[in-house]
Enzyme design. Sequence first.
Site, PDB file in Angstrom:
ATOM      1  N   ASP A  30      16.093 -21.154  42.748  1.00 43.94           N
ATOM      2  CA  ASP A  30      14.986 -20.226  42.527  1.00 43.94           C
ATOM      3  C   ASP A  30      15.343 -18.785  42.138  1.00 43.94           C
ATOM      4  OD1 ASP A  30      16.000 -19.969  45.097  1.00 43.94           O
ATOM      5  OD2 ASP A  30      14.098 -20.128  46.144  1.00 43.94           O
ATOM      6  N   GLU A  50       5.844 -17.046  49.422  1.00 45.90           N
ATOM      7  CA  GLU A  50       5.878 -17.216  47.961  1.00 45.90           C
ATOM      8  C   GLU A  50       4.495 -17.415  47.347  1.00 45.90           C
ATOM      9  OE1 GLU A  50       8.048 -18.482  50.021  1.00 45.90           O
ATOM     10  OE2 GLU A  50      10.009 -17.862  49.270  1.00 45.90           O
ATOM     11  N   GLU A  89       6.602 -27.606  53.534  1.00 44.10           N
ATOM     12  CA  GLU A  89       7.907 -27.329  52.928  1.00 44.10           C
ATOM     13  C   GLU A  89       8.152 -28.196  51.699  1.00 44.10           C
ATOM     14  OE1 GLU A  89       9.073 -24.442  53.352  1.00 44.10           O
ATOM     15  OE2 GLU A  89      11.039 -24.811  54.213  1.00 44.10           O
ATOM     16  N   GLU A 113      21.737 -14.464  52.619  1.00 39.06           N
ATOM     17  CA  GLU A 113      20.668 -13.945  53.492  1.00 39.06           C
ATOM     18  C   GLU A 113      20.954 -12.505  53.901  1.00 39.06           C
ATOM     19  OE1 GLU A 113      17.964 -15.418  53.886  1.00 39.06           O
ATOM     20  OE2 GLU A 113      18.272 -17.588  53.783  1.00 39.06           O
TER      21      GLU A 113
HETATM   22  C1  DMJ Z   1      12.932 -15.244  51.453  1.00 40.94           C
HETATM   23  O1  DMJ Z   1      13.979 -14.933  52.299  1.00 40.94           O
HETATM   24  C2  DMJ Z   1      13.280 -14.960  50.037  1.00 40.94           C
HETATM   25  O2  DMJ Z   1      12.097 -14.904  49.315  1.00 40.94           O
HETATM   26  C3  DMJ Z   1      14.223 -15.955  49.441  1.00 40.94           C
HETATM   27  O3  DMJ Z   1      14.434 -15.775  48.063  1.00 40.94           O
HETATM   28  C4  DMJ Z   1      13.792 -17.372  49.657  1.00 40.94           C
HETATM   29  N1  DMJ Z   1      12.728 -17.487  50.517  1.00 40.94           N
HETATM   30  C5  DMJ Z   1      12.540 -16.687  51.669  1.00 40.94           C
HETATM   31  C6  DMJ Z   1      11.112 -16.789  52.105  1.00 40.94           C
HETATM   32  O4  DMJ Z   1      10.567 -18.017  51.938  1.00 40.94           O
END
Ligand code: DMJ
Length: 844
Positions: free
Chosen positions: A289, A401, A383, A142
């Site tokens: 992802d 997204e 979610e 993060e």
């Molecule tokens: C964001 O912090 C980024 O897109 C991350 O890859 C995963 N998802 C959150 C938002 O949903």
Amino acid sequence: MVVNWTRRETHSCGGFVMALAAMIFSCLLIGVTGQDAQAMTAEEKSKIRDQILEMFDHAYNSYMDYAYPADELMPLSCRGRVRGMEPNRGDIDDSLGKFSLTLIDSLDTLVLLNKLDEFEEAVRKTVRDVRLDNDIVVSVFETNIRVLGGLLGAHVMADVLKQRGERMQWYRDELLHMAKELGYRLLPAFNTTSGLPYPRVNLRYGVANPLSRTGTESDTCTACAGTMILEFAALSRLSGDTIFEEHARKAMDVLWEKRQRGSDLVGTVINIHSGDWVRRDSGVGAGIDSYYEYLMKAYILLGDKVYLERFNTHYSAIMKYISQPPLLLNVHMHNPTVNVRSWMDSLLAFFPGLQVLRGDLKPAIETHEMLYQVTKQHNFLPEAFTTEFRVHWGQHPLRPEFAESTYFLYKATGDPYYLKVGQSIVEKLNAHARVPCGFAAVQDVRTGTHEDRMDSFFLAEMFKYLYLLFSEKSQLPIDIDDYIFTTEAHLLPVSLSTTQPSCHTNNTEPQAHEDDLFSYSCPSAQTLFPNNPTFAKTIRDGYKYLTGVGRAQQASPVRGIELPLHDTGLEPVEFLKSMGISLTPLTELISASQGSAFQDSQKGVFKLKLVAEVSQTPEHEEVVPLIVQLISPPFLGRTVLTAGPAKFGMDLTKQEHGVKGSIVKSVPYMACGPIENAVELQGHIALALRGDCMFAAKARRLQEAGAIGVIFIDHREGSSSAETPLFQMVGDGEPTDDITVPLVFLFSKEGATLTAALQEHHNVDVLLLPKEKQLGKEKPEKLNIKFRLAKEGELAEGETESTTIQLVLEQSESATETDTEAASLTGDNQKTCTFPQKDPKNSP
Ligand code: DMJ
């Protein structure tokens, strides 16, 4: 425009792909006419753009007014969230490092939205106020994507503005220096034997230090380790310090090395010391992802074809096993034909956007449409939601997204439909998430309740994608095609590929794979869908009523149900509840639509909307195996194919003799469009291929065309009932009572046997029935034991003094329950007992 992006010779660490992102979009875009959405006028777009700007101001100013310098805004309590001063939320709090997270994550959004005064002011604040050396344990992933990415994106923007000579003249790369400091504070996390980073680091004390309060973890998620390369490589190339790119590259190499060689998939969680997989489920959503995203984008940003080749290998595996259009389902990485769960998470909504970058538009359109249908049903993406589009986990933290994929699809298709989708996102945010102090996450999409939370990614990502969707290129302060979006939508210039990289050649060469259309070429929409300007609509149409929302009124699941007790009592409702059926009183539904007609309900009759949500559907429902038995010559019942049932259509277990008919292939084979061979299908059992639209949609169409049954055949190559557990086909979220024909499912190996039979013999009769009723199956032989009284004089001398019972053993194949019944009914004095004879094959 048709542009073929021909095979390019790039060398590791030395490729030039500056214009790639721009090319991908420009070569995908074609003139689109005849869509199911009217083109928007410039005025309409401008109005929505203004609306988005106003919403951004509301969110950003609320943060600055009520929360700054805290990391996040608490929009319900109108104050800042300071870690340690609020109840601990577990892992979610690991993104809060007391470094004004939301401010840093918002910086390059300010530029893109043309808020240049605000940007300059925000950069000053960042340089003046933000400390990166707090004694606090943060998530490496993060902090990298939000803070390091935020600082880099802002530095790049600051530099652009400074070069133009109008603003930021005071700027001396302060943000880049901060980024470098942060990079060094994250580096201790990479101090593992494998090279995979620890999931957390103490910003002041690193990992090993006794004061760090971290470093005991042994696992990390694949995305956590595999989403460093863009930021770390950009940092290396902008600062000239090679160490960052080297570490991030090493982590990427390890993940690639550790992929499952049979399936080319990766798992969700990996041990950072041994590199062993801890969780072997594999999908494109949570946990994995952005690893895939960064492989593709690392190629675009850095020009190293190793990343592209790795991406292509994984992508083929994803499309083979995980993509089950329109669904994307997690599978087991070692046994990828087995789905490991029946729900999807909302993070996978980024995937259609990535597919656009890859040029694979059809599945992107399909999955995006499915997601749109889910948002129509629940306002936002929950979610997690099931394959039947029911809510699995109702939270929605304002994730971007879906907006991201909408933007990419609009860029690639030019179809105004996606502007309408964007407009609906804007409207729903205002209607269901806006609160006086910002925008609040939704705690449960079913109730619409809010949570005191506005994540920084809402400002970093959501507003960028929405604003870009409604803007012409000329209205933006930068040429957006010169940049690539990180996973947090921070902007990194593709010109970085021309900067001499710091890295050594990747140490793992990808395996040779057959190239397909997309591996090295830019597939234009015209190549993919020749002379079909409405291709996007055609693809979407199959998924229009996936969740039932929007279907014509007569199909609405509103029923009158007679309940046996009093008209005012709650008992019937409670009774049904106890069975797991939720009921909503019709009075809540009718006022708007049906007026008073429904109000005068008779006594004793409850009019209700049947929500039909069985609250605790068991995950592992028992599936009754069916068969397709080929009965016409030359098969004569000897070829028996194991088949799966459907939760709707005729219940074959209740049919005494199954359903018989000759088979005819549906045209089109997918049966997602109008059926062209209805005449041939009349009275026959249709064969249809799985995919492109829902089973129920196909079944309805084929039934209407006159088919008396449908055999669906899996479209996934190589699947078979021997390897994959049978499952039940499900409906489309709508009532399926109108479908009355029997429906069975064959995996592709069994399907191939059937289609080969049809090709060879033209007329193939089959019987659809439960496996246990298979024709000609050897039934256990019965042995009749009959007792009778001996007749006078029949016995040898000396045996006559008393009544004698003689046991007569008689083997009979034909003895049946009817025989038994007949015997007793006729009063025959022979007493017959039956028991199964031992199987001769098992006899010693
Ligand atoms: C964001 O912090 C980024 O897109 C991350 O890859 C995963 N998802 C959150 C938002 O949903």
